[in-house]
Design an enzyme around this catalytic site. Structure first.
Site, PDB file in Angstrom:
ATOM      1  N   CYS A 132      63.598  28.581   0.179  1.00  0.00           N
ATOM      2  CA  CYS A 132      65.226  28.309   0.375  1.00  0.00           C
ATOM      3  C   CYS A 132      64.887  27.988   2.616  1.00  0.00           C
ATOM      4  O   CYS A 132      65.847  27.124   2.262  1.00  0.00           O
ATOM      5  CB  CYS A 132      64.946  29.568   0.790  1.00  0.00           C
ATOM      6  SG  CYS A 132      64.476  31.026   1.470  1.00  0.00           S
ATOM      7  N   HIS A 183      66.380  35.167   2.466  1.00  0.00           N
ATOM      8  CA  HIS A 183      66.707  34.449   2.060  1.00  0.00           C
ATOM      9  C   HIS A 183      67.449  34.476   2.636  1.00  0.00           C
ATOM     10  O   HIS A 183      68.728  33.889   3.114  1.00  0.00           O
ATOM     11  CB  HIS A 183      66.792  34.744   0.530  1.00  0.00           C
ATOM     12  CG  HIS A 183      67.113  34.054  -0.928  1.00  0.00           C
ATOM     13  ND1 HIS A 183      66.308  32.798  -1.033  1.00  0.00           N
ATOM     14  CD2 HIS A 183      67.806  33.985  -0.961  1.00  0.00           C
ATOM     15  CE1 HIS A 183      66.282  32.391  -2.179  1.00  0.00           C
ATOM     16  NE2 HIS A 183      67.890  32.623  -1.863  1.00  0.00           N
ATOM     17  N   HIS A 195      70.660  27.392  -2.931  1.00  0.00           N
ATOM     18  CA  HIS A 195      69.271  27.512  -2.847  1.00  0.00           C
ATOM     19  C   HIS A 195      68.118  27.307  -2.924  1.00  0.00           C
ATOM     20  O   HIS A 195      68.145  26.976  -4.269  1.00  0.00           O
ATOM     21  CB  HIS A 195      69.290  28.960  -2.216  1.00  0.00           C
ATOM     22  CG  HIS A 195      69.779  29.354  -3.857  1.00  0.00           C
ATOM     23  ND1 HIS A 195      69.568  30.713  -4.021  1.00  0.00           N
ATOM     24  CD2 HIS A 195      70.639  29.518  -4.591  1.00  0.00           C
ATOM     25  CE1 HIS A 195      69.310  31.527  -5.244  1.00  0.00           C
ATOM     26  NE2 HIS A 195      70.231  30.227  -5.683  1.00  0.00           N
TER      27      HIS A 195
END
Length: 224
Positions: A132, A183, A195
């Site tokens: 990510c 994240h 993402h």
């Protein structure tokens, strides 16, 4: 991806601000003006179904992509100097006039080019896989913004943004497998973000989805 480490916030901020080089020599979705209308006129002459209204909208993006694919150009839907010359027959002006959200639009446009890239923990290569934070770092780097490598470090830079004030191009953070930002994705508007998901690779998700709404940590605006 999160790796525990302490980075001086001031040093990172200086690095980020000094690395911003906003390119202006291309047209992207959301731009308006004479050059856009010229491109649309040439697309119409070639049989593409677009309006010559000078407004670079989704239909024009798709027509540009199709033209680029047909001519062996990079099919990203953005009008660079090569695409402009092939369509209009002259050089794209160097000092184009863009709206104030030009860089944000470029971030979103760039982020979309990697949909489907697989997720790889620790991955840094869009051909083989990204995690990510590597994905977010890559997208921002392509508009001249240099971010740290990890989600927790990225959360320490930029300007904090409240959820109601989110704009396309803002970075959104989540607390998942570890305390703090672990994240990260990029807000693209309408309550959605893009993402590198551990289960789907680079994909679009909703901030309102039960998992992401309960793990949402906050947002940062990297464009100053």
């Amino acid at each position: 991806m999160k790796i525990s480490r302490i980075l001086p916030v001031m040093a990172i901020s200086l690095m980020m601000s000094s690395s911003v080089t906003f390119a202006s020599g291309e047209l992207v979705m959301g731009d308006q003006g004479t050059e856009v209308a010229e491109v649309q006129g040439q697309l119409v002459q070639r049989g593409y179904d677009v309006m010559t209204d000078g407004d670079f909208g989704p239909a024009t993006v798709e027509a540009v992509k199709s033209f680029q694919e047909t001519n062996g150009f990079k099919a990203d839907g953005m009008i660079d100097s090569v695409t402009f010359r092939a369509l209009v027959g002259r050089d794209l002006p160097e000092n184009l006039s863009h709206g104030s959200n030009y860089i944000s639009r470029r971030i979103v446009n760039t982020s979309m080019q990697y949909i489907g890239v697989p997720y790889v923990f620790g991955g840094n290569n869009p051909r083989t896989g990204l995690d990510c934070s590597a994905y977010v770092k890559l997208v921002y780097s392509q508009v001249g913004i240099n971010l740290p490598r990890t989600a927790d470090a990225q959360y320490e830079v930029g300007t904090p943004i409240a959820t109601p004030d989110l704009l396309p191009g803002d970075a959104v953070f989540f607390e998942t497998y570890a305390p703090g930002a672990s994240h990260v994705g990029i807000y693209i508007g309408d309550g959605n973000f893009i993402h590198a998901s551990s289960s789907k690779g680079v994909t679009i998700s909703s901030l309102g989805a039960s998992y992401y709404s309960t793990h949402y940590l906050g947002a940062r605006r990297m464009v100053q």
